[in-house]
Design a protein around this motif. Structure first.
Motif, PDB file in Angstrom:
ATOM      1  N   SER A 298       0.998  -1.152  -0.336  1.00 51.32           N
ATOM      2  CA  SER A 298       0.355   0.038  -0.099  1.00 51.32           C
ATOM      3  C   SER A 298       1.117   1.055  -0.107  1.00 51.32           C
ATOM      4  CB  SER A 298      -1.102   0.253   0.961  1.00 51.32           C
ATOM      5  OG  SER A 298      -0.208   0.366   2.654  1.00 51.32           O
ATOM      6  N   MET A 301       1.359   2.800  -3.479  1.00 47.81           N
ATOM      7  CA  MET A 301       0.571   3.937  -2.856  1.00 47.81           C
ATOM      8  C   MET A 301      -0.057   5.554  -3.055  1.00 47.81           C
ATOM      9  SD  MET A 301      -3.716   2.072  -4.082  1.00 47.81           S
ATOM     10  CE  MET A 301      -3.533   0.903  -2.787  1.00 47.81           C
ATOM     11  N   ILE A 370      -7.877  -1.019   1.078  1.00 48.79           N
ATOM     12  CA  ILE A 370      -7.060  -0.977  -0.190  1.00 48.79           C
ATOM     13  C   ILE A 370      -8.024  -0.141  -1.396  1.00 48.79           C
ATOM     14  CG2 ILE A 370      -6.299  -2.237  -1.795  1.00 48.79           C
ATOM     15  CD1 ILE A 370      -4.266  -2.764   0.191  1.00 48.79           C
ATOM     16  N   ALA A 374      -7.286   3.487  -3.641  1.00 50.89           N
ATOM     17  CA  ALA A 374      -7.177   2.943  -4.960  1.00 50.89           C
ATOM     18  C   ALA A 374      -8.234   4.099  -5.915  1.00 50.89           C
ATOM     19  CB  ALA A 374      -7.471   1.552  -5.216  1.00 50.89           C
ATOM     20  N   PHE A 484      -4.626  -2.355  -8.515  1.00 51.49           N
ATOM     21  CA  PHE A 484      -4.605  -1.975  -7.024  1.00 51.49           C
ATOM     22  C   PHE A 484      -6.331  -2.536  -7.113  1.00 51.49           C
ATOM     23  CE2 PHE A 484      -0.776  -0.725  -5.812  1.00 51.49           C
ATOM     24  CZ  PHE A 484      -0.281  -0.770  -5.055  1.00 51.49           C
ATOM     25  N   LEU A 491      -5.303  -9.129  -2.108  1.00 50.03           N
ATOM     26  CA  LEU A 491      -4.027  -8.258  -1.423  1.00 50.03           C
ATOM     27  C   LEU A 491      -5.721  -8.154   0.125  1.00 50.03           C
ATOM     28  CD1 LEU A 491      -3.398  -5.682  -3.100  1.00 50.03           C
ATOM     29  CD2 LEU A 491      -1.825  -6.714  -2.131  1.00 50.03           C
TER      30      LEU A 491
END
Ligand code: GLN
Length: 503
Positions: A298, A301, A370, A374, A484, A491
Protein backbone atom coordinates in the motif's frame (compact mmCIF):
# COMPACT_ATOMS: atom_id res chain seq x y z
CA UNK A 1 11.52 -0.01 32.33
CA UNK A 2 8.35 -0.67 30.39
CA UNK A 3 5.16 0.96 31.51
CA UNK A 4 2.56 -1.74 31.36
CA UNK A 5 -0.47 0.29 32.44
CA UNK A 6 -3.33 -0.87 30.23
CA UNK A 7 -5.78 1.49 28.63
CA UNK A 8 -9.32 1.06 29.97
CA UNK A 9 -11.27 1.18 26.70
CA UNK A 10 -14.69 0.70 28.29
CA UNK A 11 -14.41 3.58 30.78
CA UNK A 12 -12.59 6.18 28.72
CA UNK A 13 -14.25 9.60 29.04
CA UNK A 14 -16.01 10.36 25.73
CA UNK A 15 -16.97 13.51 23.86
CA UNK A 16 -19.08 13.49 20.68
CA UNK A 17 -18.75 9.72 20.50
CA UNK A 18 -14.95 9.61 20.66
CA UNK A 19 -12.42 9.37 23.52
CA UNK A 20 -11.45 12.82 24.86
CA UNK A 21 -7.83 11.88 24.18
CA UNK A 22 -8.64 12.29 20.49
CA UNK A 23 -9.26 16.00 21.00
CA UNK A 24 -6.05 16.40 23.00
CA UNK A 25 -4.13 14.90 20.09
CA UNK A 26 -6.25 16.93 17.64
CA UNK A 27 -5.27 20.27 19.17
CA UNK A 28 -1.64 19.31 19.77
CA UNK A 29 -1.32 18.33 16.13
CA UNK A 30 -3.28 21.38 14.99
CA UNK A 31 -0.71 23.68 16.60
CA UNK A 32 2.19 21.58 15.41
CA UNK A 33 0.91 21.76 11.81
CA UNK A 34 0.28 25.49 12.24
CA UNK A 35 3.94 25.94 13.08
CA UNK A 36 5.10 23.56 10.33
CA UNK A 37 3.01 24.97 7.50
CA UNK A 38 3.38 28.55 8.68
CA UNK A 39 7.13 28.24 8.57
CA UNK A 40 7.09 26.23 5.33
CA UNK A 41 5.06 28.93 3.60
CA UNK A 42 7.81 31.43 4.36
CA UNK A 43 10.82 29.31 3.68
CA UNK A 44 11.40 29.73 -0.05
CA UNK A 45 10.34 33.36 0.03
CA UNK A 46 12.75 34.12 2.88
CA UNK A 47 15.65 32.32 1.23
CA UNK A 48 15.23 34.22 -2.04
CA UNK A 49 14.45 37.66 -0.55
CA UNK A 50 17.16 40.26 -0.98
CA UNK A 51 17.93 43.29 1.15
CA UNK A 52 15.44 45.33 -0.86
CA UNK A 53 12.52 43.05 -0.07
CA UNK A 54 9.45 44.69 1.48
CA UNK A 55 9.43 42.26 4.43
CA UNK A 56 13.09 42.88 5.25
CA UNK A 57 16.29 41.18 4.18
CA UNK A 58 16.28 37.48 3.40
CA UNK A 59 19.17 35.25 2.48
CA UNK A 60 19.37 36.47 -1.13
CA UNK A 61 19.69 33.00 -2.68
CA UNK A 62 18.74 32.15 -6.25
CA UNK A 63 15.40 30.44 -6.86
CA UNK A 64 17.15 27.23 -7.84
CA UNK A 65 19.22 27.13 -4.64
CA UNK A 66 16.16 27.85 -2.53
CA UNK A 67 14.04 25.18 -4.23
CA UNK A 68 16.81 22.63 -3.86
CA UNK A 69 17.04 23.19 -0.11
CA UNK A 70 13.26 23.25 0.13
CA UNK A 71 13.01 19.88 -1.65
CA UNK A 72 15.54 18.24 0.61
CA UNK A 73 14.11 19.84 3.73
CA UNK A 74 10.50 18.76 3.08
CA UNK A 75 11.73 15.26 2.36
CA UNK A 76 13.99 15.04 5.41
CA UNK A 77 11.28 16.29 7.73
CA UNK A 78 9.25 13.18 6.91
CA UNK A 79 12.17 10.80 6.54
CA UNK A 80 13.16 11.70 10.11
CA UNK A 81 9.97 9.87 11.11
CA UNK A 82 11.85 6.59 10.75
CA UNK A 83 14.35 7.24 13.56
CA UNK A 84 11.48 8.98 15.36
CA UNK A 85 9.42 5.80 15.17
CA UNK A 86 12.35 3.59 16.19
CA UNK A 87 13.06 5.72 19.23
CA UNK A 88 9.42 5.33 20.27
CA UNK A 89 9.30 1.57 19.70
CA UNK A 90 12.60 0.77 21.33
CA UNK A 91 13.42 3.46 23.84
CA UNK A 92 10.78 5.76 25.25
CA UNK A 93 7.36 4.96 23.75
CA UNK A 94 5.20 7.20 21.58
CA UNK A 95 3.85 9.41 24.32
CA UNK A 96 7.24 10.62 25.52
CA UNK A 97 8.55 10.88 21.96
CA UNK A 98 5.76 13.32 21.17
CA UNK A 99 6.62 15.35 24.27
CA UNK A 100 10.33 15.51 23.43
CA UNK A 101 9.50 16.28 19.79
CA UNK A 102 7.22 19.15 20.83
CA UNK A 103 9.91 20.65 23.07
CA UNK A 104 12.51 20.39 20.29
CA UNK A 105 10.06 22.05 17.89
CA UNK A 106 9.52 24.98 20.27
CA UNK A 107 13.30 25.40 20.39
CA UNK A 108 13.66 25.03 16.62
CA UNK A 109 11.08 27.63 15.72
CA UNK A 110 12.41 29.87 18.48
CA UNK A 111 15.92 29.67 17.04
CA UNK A 112 14.58 30.48 13.56
CA UNK A 113 13.26 33.75 14.96
CA UNK A 114 16.89 34.83 15.53
CA UNK A 115 18.35 36.79 12.61
CA UNK A 116 21.53 34.89 11.77
CA UNK A 117 22.59 32.30 9.22
CA UNK A 118 23.72 29.80 11.91
CA UNK A 119 20.29 30.14 13.49
CA UNK A 120 18.62 29.39 10.16
CA UNK A 121 20.40 26.06 9.71
CA UNK A 122 20.21 25.11 13.39
CA UNK A 123 16.50 25.91 13.43
CA UNK A 124 15.79 23.79 10.36
CA UNK A 125 17.78 20.90 11.84
CA UNK A 126 15.81 21.09 15.08
CA UNK A 127 12.50 21.23 13.21
CA UNK A 128 13.47 18.10 11.27
CA UNK A 129 14.29 16.28 14.52
CA UNK A 130 11.17 17.55 16.26
CA UNK A 131 8.74 16.63 13.48
CA UNK A 132 10.45 13.24 13.16
CA UNK A 133 9.73 12.52 16.81
CA UNK A 134 6.28 14.03 16.96
CA UNK A 135 4.46 13.42 13.69
CA UNK A 136 4.53 9.61 13.31
CA UNK A 137 4.08 8.96 17.00
CA UNK A 138 1.12 11.23 17.58
CA UNK A 139 -0.56 9.51 14.61
CA UNK A 140 0.08 6.06 16.09
CA UNK A 141 -1.34 7.30 19.40
CA UNK A 142 -4.64 8.15 17.69
CA UNK A 143 -4.91 4.48 16.73
CA UNK A 144 -4.06 3.53 20.33
CA UNK A 145 -7.24 5.21 21.55
CA UNK A 146 -9.40 2.55 19.90
CA UNK A 147 -9.73 -1.13 20.64
CA UNK A 148 -8.89 -3.61 17.88
CA UNK A 149 -11.94 -3.92 15.60
CA UNK A 150 -13.52 -0.64 16.78
CA UNK A 151 -15.41 0.74 13.80
CA UNK A 152 -14.91 4.33 15.04
CA UNK A 153 -11.19 4.22 14.34
CA UNK A 154 -11.39 5.42 10.70
CA UNK A 155 -13.70 8.26 11.69
CA UNK A 156 -11.34 9.19 14.54
CA UNK A 157 -8.52 9.56 12.03
CA UNK A 158 -10.73 11.72 9.81
CA UNK A 159 -11.41 14.03 12.75
CA UNK A 160 -7.70 14.11 13.56
CA UNK A 161 -7.06 14.98 9.91
CA UNK A 162 -9.35 17.98 10.23
CA UNK A 163 -7.11 19.19 13.08
CA UNK A 164 -4.07 18.89 10.82
CA UNK A 165 -5.70 21.01 8.16
CA UNK A 166 -7.21 23.53 10.52
CA UNK A 167 -3.64 24.22 11.64
CA UNK A 168 -2.41 24.51 8.09
CA UNK A 169 -5.31 26.73 7.01
CA UNK A 170 -4.92 29.14 9.93
CA UNK A 171 -1.18 29.27 9.37
CA UNK A 172 -1.37 30.07 5.68
CA UNK A 173 -3.89 32.80 6.38
CA UNK A 174 -2.23 34.41 9.40
CA UNK A 175 1.53 34.00 9.02
CA UNK A 176 1.62 35.90 5.73
CA UNK A 177 -0.07 38.88 7.35
CA UNK A 178 2.31 38.89 10.31
CA UNK A 179 5.33 38.74 8.02
CA UNK A 180 3.99 41.60 5.92
CA UNK A 181 3.57 43.73 9.05
CA UNK A 182 6.60 42.74 11.14
CA UNK A 183 9.08 40.89 8.92
CA UNK A 184 10.32 37.33 8.42
CA UNK A 185 11.54 36.58 11.89
CA UNK A 186 8.25 37.59 13.46
CA UNK A 187 6.66 34.97 11.18
CA UNK A 188 9.09 32.30 12.35
CA UNK A 189 8.52 33.43 15.93
CA UNK A 190 4.76 33.07 15.51
CA UNK A 191 5.29 29.48 14.43
CA UNK A 192 7.25 29.01 17.66
CA UNK A 193 4.46 30.48 19.78
CA UNK A 194 1.95 28.18 18.08
CA UNK A 195 4.10 25.21 19.03
CA UNK A 196 4.21 26.36 22.66
CA UNK A 197 0.38 26.24 22.62
CA UNK A 198 0.62 22.71 21.22
CA UNK A 199 3.00 21.70 24.01
CA UNK A 200 0.73 23.18 26.69
CA UNK A 201 -2.34 21.36 25.30
CA UNK A 202 -0.41 18.09 25.23
CA UNK A 203 0.90 18.38 28.77
CA UNK A 204 -2.51 19.44 30.06
CA UNK A 205 -4.21 16.55 28.28
CA UNK A 206 -1.99 13.80 29.70
CA UNK A 207 -4.79 12.69 32.02
CA UNK A 208 -6.84 11.68 28.98
CA UNK A 209 -4.03 9.66 27.47
CA UNK A 210 -3.43 7.14 30.22
CA UNK A 211 -2.17 3.87 28.81
CA UNK A 212 -1.93 5.30 25.28
CA UNK A 213 1.48 5.40 23.61
CA UNK A 214 3.48 3.90 26.49
CA UNK A 215 6.59 1.86 25.84
CA UNK A 216 5.65 -1.76 25.24
CA UNK A 217 8.15 -4.51 25.67
CA UNK A 218 6.64 -7.96 25.56
CA UNK A 219 8.63 -10.70 27.20
CA UNK A 220 8.78 -12.90 24.10
CA UNK A 221 10.06 -10.44 21.57
CA UNK A 222 13.38 -9.22 20.41
CA UNK A 223 12.40 -5.59 20.21
CA UNK A 224 15.14 -4.60 22.58
CA UNK A 225 17.64 -5.77 20.01
CA UNK A 226 19.82 -2.82 19.17
CA UNK A 227 19.62 -1.07 15.84
CA UNK A 228 23.07 -2.44 15.03
CA UNK A 229 21.89 -5.98 15.64
CA UNK A 230 18.96 -5.25 13.39
CA UNK A 231 21.30 -4.36 10.56
CA UNK A 232 23.70 -7.16 11.43
CA UNK A 233 20.92 -9.62 10.64
CA UNK A 234 20.66 -8.27 7.14
CA UNK A 235 23.11 -10.69 5.67
CA UNK A 236 21.61 -13.82 7.15
CA UNK A 237 19.91 -15.00 4.02
CA UNK A 238 21.26 -15.10 0.50
CA UNK A 239 18.27 -13.27 -0.91
CA UNK A 240 18.85 -10.41 1.49
CA UNK A 241 22.49 -10.35 0.63
CA UNK A 242 21.73 -10.16 -3.09
CA UNK A 243 19.12 -7.44 -2.68
CA UNK A 244 21.41 -5.42 -0.44
CA UNK A 245 24.32 -5.67 -2.86
CA UNK A 246 22.10 -4.67 -5.80
CA UNK A 247 20.70 -1.70 -3.92
CA UNK A 248 24.10 -0.55 -2.72
CA UNK A 249 25.45 -0.77 -6.29
CA UNK A 250 22.51 1.35 -7.43
CA UNK A 251 23.40 3.81 -4.70
CA UNK A 252 26.97 4.07 -5.91
CA UNK A 253 25.71 4.58 -9.45
CA UNK A 254 23.22 7.23 -8.28
CA UNK A 255 26.01 8.97 -6.39
CA UNK A 256 28.21 8.97 -9.46
CA UNK A 257 25.44 10.12 -11.79
CA UNK A 258 23.38 12.53 -9.73
CA UNK A 259 25.65 13.70 -6.94
CA UNK A 260 26.15 12.83 -3.31
CA UNK A 261 22.70 13.90 -2.17
CA UNK A 262 20.99 11.27 -4.30
CA UNK A 263 23.73 8.76 -3.50
CA UNK A 264 22.97 9.14 0.20
CA UNK A 265 19.26 8.88 -0.51
CA UNK A 266 19.78 5.56 -2.29
CA UNK A 267 22.00 4.28 0.52
CA UNK A 268 19.23 5.20 2.91
CA UNK A 269 16.60 3.47 0.79
CA UNK A 270 18.78 0.37 0.66
CA UNK A 271 19.04 0.38 4.42
CA UNK A 272 15.28 0.72 4.79
CA UNK A 273 14.65 -2.09 2.32
CA UNK A 274 17.06 -4.28 4.24
CA UNK A 275 15.38 -3.37 7.49
CA UNK A 276 11.94 -4.20 6.12
CA UNK A 277 13.21 -7.64 5.07
CA UNK A 278 14.68 -8.11 8.51
CA UNK A 279 11.41 -7.24 10.20
CA UNK A 280 9.55 -9.60 7.88
CA UNK A 281 11.80 -12.45 9.01
CA UNK A 282 11.47 -11.45 12.61
CA UNK A 283 7.66 -11.70 12.58
CA UNK A 284 6.40 -14.88 14.15
CA UNK A 285 3.10 -15.68 12.50
CA UNK A 286 1.90 -16.04 8.93
CA UNK A 287 -0.86 -13.50 9.65
CA UNK A 288 1.64 -10.85 10.78
CA UNK A 289 3.88 -11.54 7.80
CA UNK A 290 1.03 -11.30 5.29
CA UNK A 291 -0.33 -8.11 6.80
CA UNK A 292 3.14 -6.61 6.72
CA UNK A 293 3.37 -7.33 2.98
CA UNK A 294 0.01 -5.66 2.33
CA UNK A 295 1.17 -2.63 4.26
CA UNK A 296 4.36 -2.32 2.22
CA UNK A 297 2.43 -2.71 -1.05
CA UNK A 298 0.00 0.00 0.00
CA UNK A 299 3.00 2.31 0.50
CA UNK A 300 3.56 2.15 -3.26
CA UNK A 301 0.21 3.91 -3.66
CA UNK A 302 1.27 6.40 -1.02
CA UNK A 303 4.46 7.39 -2.84
CA UNK A 304 2.67 7.73 -6.17
CA UNK A 305 -0.21 9.65 -4.62
CA UNK A 306 1.99 12.27 -2.94
CA UNK A 307 4.28 12.40 -5.97
CA UNK A 308 1.31 13.68 -7.98
CA UNK A 309 -0.55 15.56 -5.26
CA UNK A 310 2.44 17.60 -4.15
CA UNK A 311 2.53 19.39 -7.50
CA UNK A 312 0.27 21.73 -5.54
CA UNK A 313 3.13 23.62 -3.90
CA UNK A 314 5.40 23.49 -6.96
CA UNK A 315 4.25 23.22 -10.55
CA UNK A 316 0.58 24.07 -9.94
CA UNK A 317 1.61 26.98 -7.75
CA UNK A 318 3.80 28.39 -10.51
CA UNK A 319 1.03 27.72 -13.03
CA UNK A 320 -1.35 29.73 -10.87
CA UNK A 321 1.12 32.57 -10.68
CA UNK A 322 2.09 32.77 -14.34
CA UNK A 323 -0.63 31.27 -16.53
CA UNK A 324 -3.91 31.73 -14.68
CA UNK A 325 -6.29 34.64 -14.87
CA UNK A 326 -6.80 35.30 -11.14
CA UNK A 327 -8.98 38.38 -11.43
CA UNK A 328 -12.34 38.07 -9.68
CA UNK A 329 -14.69 41.08 -9.68
CA UNK A 330 -11.79 43.34 -10.54
CA UNK A 331 -9.56 42.02 -7.74
CA UNK A 332 -6.51 39.87 -8.44
CA UNK A 333 -6.48 36.97 -5.96
CA UNK A 334 -2.95 36.43 -4.60
CA UNK A 335 -1.39 33.12 -5.70
CA UNK A 336 -0.72 31.95 -2.14
CA UNK A 337 -4.43 32.00 -1.36
CA UNK A 338 -4.95 29.10 -3.74
CA UNK A 339 -2.78 27.08 -1.36
CA UNK A 340 -5.50 27.39 1.29
CA UNK A 341 -8.09 25.68 -0.93
CA UNK A 342 -6.87 22.20 -0.05
CA UNK A 343 -7.07 22.70 3.72
CA UNK A 344 -10.41 24.49 3.38
CA UNK A 345 -11.90 21.66 1.32
CA UNK A 346 -10.61 19.10 3.83
CA UNK A 347 -12.37 20.86 6.67
CA UNK A 348 -15.58 21.04 4.62
CA UNK A 349 -15.60 17.49 3.31
CA UNK A 350 -13.68 15.28 5.77
CA UNK A 351 -16.66 14.07 7.74
CA UNK A 352 -18.82 13.73 4.61
CA UNK A 353 -16.31 11.49 2.87
CA UNK A 354 -15.79 9.43 6.03
CA UNK A 355 -19.56 9.01 6.40
CA UNK A 356 -19.99 7.86 2.81
CA UNK A 357 -17.46 5.10 3.41
CA UNK A 358 -18.96 4.22 6.79
CA UNK A 359 -22.43 3.92 5.23
CA UNK A 360 -21.10 1.69 2.47
CA UNK A 361 -19.49 -0.50 5.07
CA UNK A 362 -22.74 -0.76 7.07
CA UNK A 363 -24.53 -1.76 3.87
CA UNK A 364 -21.91 -4.47 3.34
CA UNK A 365 -20.57 -2.79 0.20
CA UNK A 366 -16.86 -2.66 -0.62
CA UNK A 367 -15.17 -0.20 1.75
CA UNK A 368 -11.81 -1.77 2.59
CA UNK A 369 -8.84 0.54 3.09
CA UNK A 370 -7.05 -0.72 -0.02
CA UNK A 371 -10.18 -0.02 -2.07
CA UNK A 372 -10.56 3.48 -0.61
CA UNK A 373 -6.92 4.22 -1.30
CA UNK A 374 -7.19 3.01 -4.89
CA UNK A 375 -10.32 5.10 -5.43
CA UNK A 376 -8.51 8.05 -3.80
CA UNK A 377 -5.60 7.82 -6.20
CA UNK A 378 -8.00 7.65 -9.17
CA UNK A 379 -10.06 10.65 -8.04
CA UNK A 380 -6.90 12.66 -7.42
CA UNK A 381 -5.57 11.63 -10.84
CA UNK A 382 -8.80 12.72 -12.51
CA UNK A 383 -8.31 16.12 -10.89
CA UNK A 384 -5.36 16.59 -13.23
CA UNK A 385 -7.75 16.35 -16.20
CA UNK A 386 -8.87 19.86 -15.24
CA UNK A 387 -5.26 20.99 -15.40
CA UNK A 388 -5.05 19.46 -18.87
CA UNK A 389 -8.06 21.62 -19.83
CA UNK A 390 -6.34 24.61 -18.24
CA UNK A 391 -3.19 24.01 -20.29
CA UNK A 392 -5.29 23.69 -23.47
CA UNK A 393 -7.07 26.93 -22.69
CA UNK A 394 -3.78 28.68 -22.04
CA UNK A 395 -2.42 27.50 -25.39
CA UNK A 396 -5.53 28.83 -27.10
CA UNK A 397 -6.21 32.08 -25.22
CA UNK A 398 -2.95 32.98 -23.47
CA UNK A 399 -4.46 32.58 -19.97
CA UNK A 400 -6.55 29.91 -18.29
CA UNK A 401 -9.53 30.25 -16.00
CA UNK A 402 -9.06 29.71 -12.27
CA UNK A 403 -12.09 27.46 -12.16
CA UNK A 404 -9.84 24.64 -13.44
CA UNK A 405 -7.57 25.06 -10.44
CA UNK A 406 -10.47 25.10 -8.02
CA UNK A 407 -11.87 21.90 -9.54
CA UNK A 408 -8.45 20.26 -9.60
CA UNK A 409 -7.84 21.07 -5.93
CA UNK A 410 -11.34 19.84 -5.07
CA UNK A 411 -10.69 16.46 -6.68
CA UNK A 412 -7.21 16.31 -5.15
CA UNK A 413 -8.71 16.91 -1.74
CA UNK A 414 -11.45 14.29 -2.09
CA UNK A 415 -8.73 11.88 -3.24
CA UNK A 416 -6.56 12.84 -0.28
CA UNK A 417 -9.44 12.17 2.11
CA UNK A 418 -9.83 8.69 0.65
CA UNK A 419 -6.16 7.84 1.04
CA UNK A 420 -4.35 9.84 3.71
CA UNK A 421 -6.38 9.48 6.93
CA UNK A 422 -7.32 6.00 5.73
CA UNK A 423 -3.67 5.00 5.41
CA UNK A 424 -2.89 6.30 8.91
CA UNK A 425 -5.73 4.23 10.34
CA UNK A 426 -4.80 1.20 8.24
CA UNK A 427 -1.25 1.22 9.59
CA UNK A 428 -2.49 1.15 13.17
CA UNK A 429 -4.65 -1.87 12.27
CA UNK A 430 -2.05 -3.83 10.34
CA UNK A 431 1.40 -3.08 11.73
CA UNK A 432 2.84 -5.58 14.19
CA UNK A 433 2.55 -3.95 17.63
CA UNK A 434 6.24 -3.93 18.40
CA UNK A 435 7.00 -2.15 15.12
CA UNK A 436 3.92 0.09 15.10
CA UNK A 437 5.71 3.42 15.39
CA UNK A 438 8.47 2.40 13.02
CA UNK A 439 5.92 1.48 10.35
CA UNK A 440 4.18 4.81 10.82
CA UNK A 441 7.63 6.37 10.37
CA UNK A 442 8.17 4.41 7.17
CA UNK A 443 4.78 5.63 5.95
CA UNK A 444 5.73 9.25 6.47
CA UNK A 445 9.11 8.63 4.87
CA UNK A 446 7.17 7.29 1.86
CA UNK A 447 5.18 10.52 1.74
CA UNK A 448 8.47 12.42 1.97
CA UNK A 449 9.77 10.44 -0.97
CA UNK A 450 6.56 11.33 -2.78
CA UNK A 451 7.39 14.99 -2.17
CA UNK A 452 10.78 14.50 -3.75
CA UNK A 453 9.26 12.65 -6.72
CA UNK A 454 6.83 15.57 -7.11
CA UNK A 455 9.74 17.99 -7.33
CA UNK A 456 11.51 15.92 -9.96
CA UNK A 457 8.32 15.51 -12.05
CA UNK A 458 7.51 19.20 -11.69
CA UNK A 459 10.98 20.25 -12.83
CA UNK A 460 10.63 18.20 -15.99
CA UNK A 461 7.70 20.41 -17.03
CA UNK A 462 10.23 22.87 -18.41
CA UNK A 463 11.31 20.16 -20.88
CA UNK A 464 7.97 18.55 -21.74
CA UNK A 465 5.44 21.32 -21.14
CA UNK A 466 2.61 21.36 -18.61
CA UNK A 467 0.07 19.77 -20.93
CA UNK A 468 2.08 16.54 -21.27
CA UNK A 469 2.98 16.43 -17.60
CA UNK A 470 -0.60 16.86 -16.41
CA UNK A 471 -1.88 14.31 -18.93
CA UNK A 472 0.91 11.89 -18.00
CA UNK A 473 0.10 12.18 -14.30
CA UNK A 474 -3.59 11.54 -14.98
CA UNK A 475 -2.93 8.43 -17.02
CA UNK A 476 -0.32 7.00 -14.66
CA UNK A 477 -2.24 7.50 -11.42
CA UNK A 478 -5.54 6.22 -12.82
CA UNK A 479 -3.82 3.09 -14.14
CA UNK A 480 -2.12 2.47 -10.78
CA UNK A 481 -5.48 2.82 -9.02
CA UNK A 482 -7.12 0.37 -11.41
CA UNK A 483 -4.30 -2.15 -10.94
CA UNK A 484 -4.82 -2.05 -7.17
CA UNK A 485 -8.56 -2.56 -7.63
CA UNK A 486 -7.78 -5.66 -9.67
CA UNK A 487 -5.47 -6.85 -6.91
CA UNK A 488 -8.07 -6.15 -4.24
CA UNK A 489 -9.16 -9.73 -3.60
CA UNK A 490 -5.71 -11.26 -3.04
CA UNK A 491 -4.60 -8.24 -1.02
CA UNK A 492 -7.65 -8.43 1.21
CA UNK A 493 -7.05 -12.10 1.72
CA UNK A 494 -3.58 -11.24 2.98
CA UNK A 495 -5.03 -8.90 5.62
CA UNK A 496 -6.70 -11.93 7.23
CA UNK A 497 -9.99 -10.18 7.84
CA UNK A 498 -8.59 -7.28 9.84
CA UNK A 499 -11.35 -4.99 8.63
CA UNK A 500 -14.16 -7.48 8.23
CA UNK A 501 -14.46 -7.92 11.97
CA UNK A 502 -14.87 -4.21 12.70
CA UNK A 503 -18.00 -3.21 14.56
N1 GLN B 1 -1.04 17.22 4.90
C1 GLN B 1 -0.86 16.09 5.74
C2 GLN B 1 -0.14 16.46 6.99
O1 GLN B 1 0.43 17.50 7.09
C3 GLN B 1 -0.17 14.96 5.05
C4 GLN B 1 1.29 15.05 5.04
C5 GLN B 1 1.94 13.78 4.61
O2 GLN B 1 1.42 12.68 4.82
N2 GLN B 1 3.08 13.89 4.04
O3 GLN B 1 -0.14 15.69 7.91
Amino acid sequence: MANTKQIDFENQPQLFGHPIGLYVLFFTEMWERFSYYGMRALLVLYMTATTAHKNGAGLGWTEKEALALYGWYTMLVYVASIPGGMIADKLIGQKKSVLVGAIILCLGHGVLAIEAVWAFYTGLGLVILGVGLLKPNISTMVGGLYKEGDIRRDKGFSIFYIGINLGSLLATLVVGLVVAAYGWHAGFGLAGIAMVFGLIVYIWGQKYLEGVGDLLIASDDSSDASVLQLFGNLFKSQLQLIVTVVLLSLSAYGWYLLGWGYGLLFVFLSAITGMMMMIYQDLNSRVDKDRFIVLLLSFIMVIIFWGAFEQAGGLMNLYTETKTNRVLFGWEIPTVMFQSLNAGFIILFATGVASIWATRKMNKKEASSIFKMAIGIIIMGLGFVFMVFAAMEFDRDGASSMIWLVLAYLFHTIGELCISPVALSFITKLAPVKYASLMMGVYFAATGLGNKVAGVVGESASDYGEYSIFLGITAFTVIVGIIFIFLLKPLKRLTHGVEEMEK
